[in-house]
Design a protein around this motif. Structure first.
Motif, PDB file in Angstrom:
ATOM      1  N   TRP A 446     -14.453  -3.241 -13.018  1.00  0.00           N
ATOM      2  CA  TRP A 446     -15.249  -2.254 -12.278  1.00  0.00           C
ATOM      3  C   TRP A 446     -14.464  -1.803 -11.050  1.00  0.00           C
ATOM      4  N   ASP A 447     -14.095  -0.531 -11.040  1.00  0.00           N
ATOM      5  CA  ASP A 447     -13.303   0.061  -9.957  1.00  0.00           C
ATOM      6  C   ASP A 447     -14.235   0.854  -9.031  1.00  0.00           C
ATOM      7  N   GLU A 448     -14.538   0.278  -7.871  1.00  0.00           N
ATOM      8  CA  GLU A 448     -15.436   0.870  -6.869  1.00  0.00           C
ATOM      9  C   GLU A 448     -16.764   1.289  -7.496  1.00  0.00           C
ATOM     10  N   PRO A 449     -17.520   0.333  -8.026  1.00  0.00           N
ATOM     11  CA  PRO A 449     -18.772   0.665  -8.729  1.00  0.00           C
ATOM     12  C   PRO A 449     -19.876   1.197  -7.829  1.00  0.00           C
ATOM     13  N   LEU A 450     -19.811   0.947  -6.515  1.00  0.00           N
ATOM     14  CA  LEU A 450     -20.912   1.343  -5.635  1.00  0.00           C
ATOM     15  C   LEU A 450     -20.806   2.775  -5.117  1.00  0.00           C
TER      16      LEU A 450
END
Length: 495
Positions: A446-450
């Motif tokens: 997950w690459d910068e999920p937020l």
């Protein structure tokens, strides 16, 4: 003009009511945080203020606004040339602002397109406060900023004059705002203080409303029973009288027609109780209008029988012989969360691509993955097009489960008919995340999920990871998130 005042604002977009008789009065000296769920109207309000959207009820505001992120028509131009066109100040003032943002001035002599996302963000933020006659509207400035850069930008903004800021980073909001304007389900509410104070006050308010709701349900149950009993009694007495006329002249009653009159009075009373009950029900519905209802997310994590999922030994990456980071060593075990910790541009996303097997540069060292490990990837940068149904087919997703995840993430059903490219950035990010939640996987990258998700989605994701404990390698700069999912940091050291 020291205030921005809007009265009775009503606005609809694509047949959806966004604001109804909204009352807004803001002091321009405030560091105001604009918060609320995705789709509630934060960016819409900013666009109404700056005239990008219009409404018959929107008053004329004699104020010039400047919006972040500014539109860059030709990013291939040199950064200095591009920024000079955006400001009304001297060169030395631009360099002063960039220095305050801890940005090397050499970026001015590079094409803007070649700057990292964090460098571009800082350049555009510097321009906001070099137009002294314009009031800043800042929309999601923390996307693509690493943890140190977020702190730098927070320190920078704290020392500036008033602005309106949209962000979903709690720690960042706490550091830079002194008032909160919350766009809730049915109203807009102003709070004094930072985001944590707003959360505390909102929680107390919600708890009070829920307690009132419990009492109200008990009252409604009692009222229903009382109304039903009195109605049944009055109807039965009326039936007795019509069936036996002698009851009308019964000497034991007092005078002719007494039973009929009493039955009528009780029937009238039961109708009054019923009306009161309906009013109480309406009051209950109004009472809970601003409480957010979050459904827990689910994920198709498939635990692996291997204890060790990924092992990296003396591993590094390079582009055209330019090494991105020093040799890296770590082991990711089943059920563990690792967070890659490094500055923007250090090669975190490139490492993700190497693990997935799509990195196009040079690799050195050893990377060993457990056999037949299935991977699900949330990308930082993506471009999806077409319908949700075709997207689900292309990614071999169970369509009903995919839509269910979108609903849980807060996407409204009327958005399902839109093409993905026509959705907002937050909605497109939910499509990318719902895809990963729906896929069966043993390892999640997950690459910068937020990014682009609201704080309610953050809470859902944190709760999911805490409960399921999937095996994950994550790039994320939100320290609160990292702490709550109990992740281990893996540092990437630049050469």
């Amino acid at each position: 003009m020291t205030n921005i005042e809007i009265k009775n604002l009503t606005f609809s977009y694509q047949e959806k009511l966004i604001f109804e008789n909204a009352q807004i009065n803001l002091d321009k000296n405030w560091h105001l945080g604009l918060v609320g769920r995705n789709g509630r109207g934060k960016t819409t309000l900013l666009n109404l203020l700056r005239g990008e959207l219009t409404s018959d009820t929107m008053p004329q505001i004699n104020e010039k606004f400047i919006y972040f992120p500014q539109e860059i028509v030709d990013p291939s131009r040199y950064t200095n040339e591009l920024l000079t066109d955006l400001i009304s100040s001297e060169q030395w003032e631009l360099e002063r602002e960039l220095t305050l943002l801890e940005l090397d001035l050499e970026v001015l002599w590079r094409p803007f397109s070649q700057l990292s996302g964090g460098e571009q963000t800082k350049c555009l933020l510097a321009c906001l406060f070099l137009n002294s006659d314009a009031f800043p509207l800042i929309d999601e400035p923390t996307n693509h900023l690493d943890r140190r850069s977020r702190q730098t930008v927070a320190n920078y903004l704290k020392n500036k004059k008033g602005y309106i800021l949209v962000s979903h980073d709690r720690a960042f909001l706490d550091a830079v705002i002194d008032h909160v304007l919350a766009i809730e389900r049915r109203q807009i509410t102003l709070y004094q203080g930072n985001y944590s104070i707003y959360e505390q006050q909102k929680k107390l308010k919600d708890e009070s409303e829920l307690a009132q709701n419990v009492r109200l349900k008990k009252d409604i149950t009692r009222l229903k029973a009382s109304a039903r009993d009195k109605s049944d009694w009055s109807k039965s007495r009326e039936g007795d009288i019509h069936g036996n006329p002698k009851l009308k002249n019964s000497g034991g009653i007092g005078h002719d027609g007494t039973i009929t009159a009493r039955a009528a009075r009780l029937m009238k009373k039961s109708k009054s109780i019923e009306r009161r009950m309906n009013q109480e029900v309406e009051a209950k519905e109004e009472l809970l209008k601003n409480i957010e209802h979050l459904k827990p997310l689910s994920i198709n994590f498939v635990p692996d029988y291997h204890r060790q999922i990924l092992a990296v030994e003396n591993f590094s990456l390079a582009f055209d012989d330019h090494v991105l980071f020093k040799p890296l060593n770590f082991i990711l075990e089943e059920g563990e969360r690792l967070v890659l910790d490094a500055k923007n541009g250090a090669g975190k996303s490139s490492l993700m691509k190497a693990i997935e097997g799509v990195f196009e540069g040079q690799q050195s060292g050893q990377m060993t993955m457990a056999s037949q490990t299935s991977i699900s990837y949330v990308r930082q940068m993506f471009k999806h097009t077409g319908s949700l149904e075709n997207f689900a087919k292309a990614n071999a997703l169970n369509f009903e489960e995919f839509l269910s995840n979108l609903i849980k993430l807060g996407m409204e059903r009327n958005v399902f008919s839109q093409r993905i490219e026509d959705m907002s950035q937050g909605q497109q990010k939910k499509v990318e995340l719902a895809k990963s939640l729906t896929q069966k996987a043993q390892l999640y990258l997950w690459d910068e999920p937020l990014n682009y998700l609201d704080v309610f989605n953050h809470e859902q994701i944190i709760e999911l990871i805490q409960n399921v404990k999937p095996t994950m390698l994550i790039i994320e700069h939100d320290q609160s998130f990292i702490d709550q999912i109990e992740a281990r940091l893996i540092g990437l050291d630049q050469v």
